[in-house]
Design an enzyme around this catalytic site. Structure first.
Site, PDB file in Angstrom:
ATOM      1  N   LYS A 168       0.851  -1.203   0.000  1.00  0.00           N
ATOM      2  CA  LYS A 168       0.000   0.000   0.000  1.00  0.00           C
ATOM      3  C   LYS A 168       0.882   1.246   0.000  1.00  0.00           C
ATOM      4  O   LYS A 168       2.056   1.195   0.391  1.00  0.00           O
ATOM      5  CB  LYS A 168      -0.943   0.029   1.212  1.00  0.00           C
ATOM      6  CG  LYS A 168      -0.254   0.011   2.593  1.00  0.00           C
ATOM      7  CD  LYS A 168       0.048   1.390   3.157  1.00  0.00           C
ATOM      8  CE  LYS A 168       0.718   1.319   4.520  1.00  0.00           C
ATOM      9  NZ  LYS A 168       1.789   2.202   4.774  1.00  0.00           N
ATOM     10  N   ASP A 223      -2.569  -2.163  10.204  1.00  0.00           N
ATOM     11  CA  ASP A 223      -2.778  -2.125   8.747  1.00  0.00           C
ATOM     12  C   ASP A 223      -3.375  -3.422   8.194  1.00  0.00           C
ATOM     13  O   ASP A 223      -3.680  -3.508   7.004  1.00  0.00           O
ATOM     14  CB  ASP A 223      -1.437  -1.891   8.015  1.00  0.00           C
ATOM     15  CG  ASP A 223      -0.922  -0.469   8.182  1.00  0.00           C
ATOM     16  OD1 ASP A 223      -1.720   0.406   8.595  1.00  0.00           O
ATOM     17  OD2 ASP A 223       0.265  -0.235   7.891  1.00  0.00           O
TER      18      ASP A 223
END
Ligand code: ATP
Length: 308
Positions: free
Chosen positions: A11, A144
């Site tokens: 990401k 995350d």
């Protein structure tokens, strides 16, 4: 024997704001994250009739310096799932990770591996857990991880979770990063360039002086820009407050960012996560390729990819 291979994507952060520190030591954040087309391959094998002398979980990666025991977050995911669903007596888990995402880079590579193991065991053990349940389990392993679970659900067809409203590749994350609201993704070319240093997330958050942050992202405006597909509004509101620590402490990150900016073709350059990876955004492959060729001579871990 049953096996599944999952693409565990990296990401980038389009923005990060740190709102404060909670009594438990975690930081309250408000950030926008998006999955990018750089992935580790995570293969998980379930051996039902294996030799009982074998360890219950065996993990290996193509990087000899990564831990292969419970210090590896992907291993922890397998332990959690086994404990929760009581599979220790029934067989053996083998995890093989082919790492391509740079390590300790601000790209959530470890969290992505962890999410992939949760998805894989859900599939191999036919648990039929929905995405919300997996995300709750994942949040206990890393802030995350829920975002990575949602992204993998959207991008790995065989998981059959694509239709879940929580699946998606771009989200606003709040709380410690685990509370997600999907927003329309940004479709651009991304140059990732990682200077040859590694940063620990804990060190960066710990070193950040919350009283002395000169500029914060306007997350509402950034989200409005994503909904409108307005590149100008998006780039104007992309700020990562963690740069206030990482760029001050590590001039090599400033140097990398300046090189991308000076090249003049990126419409935005920003550090991802806690760094040290810096990314540049490009509206065309041609512009991105020109920058990629220059940056590759500076930092070996440089990639030209797309957002997802
Ligand atoms: P984030 O953006 O979530 O902070 P990161 O990209 O900065 O993540 P990771 O690559 O996830 O950082 O890894 C950080 C540390 O975690 C490394 O120092 C590494 O030793 C350890 N680690 C444990 N398991 C893994 C894994 N499966 N892949 C990569 N690193 C791992």
């Amino acid at each position: 024997m049953k096996a599944v291979t999952i693409k565990a994507y990296a990401k980038i952060n389009l923005s990060i704001d740190v709102l404060g520190k909670r009594p438990d030591g975690y930081h309250e954040v408000l950030m926008v994250m998006e999955q990018v087309d750089l992935f580790d391959m995570v293969k998980v094998i379930w051996l039902e009739d294996s030799d009982q002398d074998e360890p219950f979980i065996r993990l290996s990666t193509n990087l000899s310096y990564l831990p292969a025991d419970s210090r590896n977050i992907a291993y922890k995911a397998a332990e959690l799932m086994a404990g929760q669903y009581g599979r220790e007596a029934a067989g053996r888990i083998v995890i093989k990770i082919d790492k391509r995402i740079p390590v300790a880079a601000g790209l959530a590579g470890g969290s992505a591996n962890c999410a992939a193991v949760l998805h894989a065991l859900n599939l191999l053990w036919e648990l039929n857990l929905d995405l919300g349940t997996l995300m709750k389990l994942g949040a206990g392993l890393g802030a995350d991880v829920p975002f990575c679970l949602a992204g993998q659900a959207a991008l790995n067809e065989e998981l059959k979770l694509k239709e879940d409203p929580r699946a998606g590749t771009c989200a606003v994350a709040s709380g410690i990063g685990e509370q997600l609201e999907q927003v329309p993704p940004l479709h651009v070319w991304v140059l990732l360039s990682k200077p040859a240093i590694s940063l620990s997330t804990a060190q960066v958050y710990g070193g950040l002086n919350l009283e002395a942050i000169p500029e914060r992202p306007n997350t509402a405006e950034l989200v409005a820009g994503l909904k409108e597909g307005n590149l100008y509004k998006i780039s104007k509101n992309m700020t990562n407050v963690l740069e206030n620590y990482s760029l001050k402490e590590y001039p090599v990150i400033v140097y990398t960012k300046n090189k991308i900016v000076q090249d003049g073709k990126a419409y935005k350059a920003l550090m991802s996560g806690s760094g040290p990876t810096v990314f540049g955004l490009y509206t065309s492959k041609r512009k991105g390729t020109a920058a990629f060729l220059k940056m590759k001579t500076l930092n070996q871990e440089t990639f030209l990819i797309k957002t997802l």
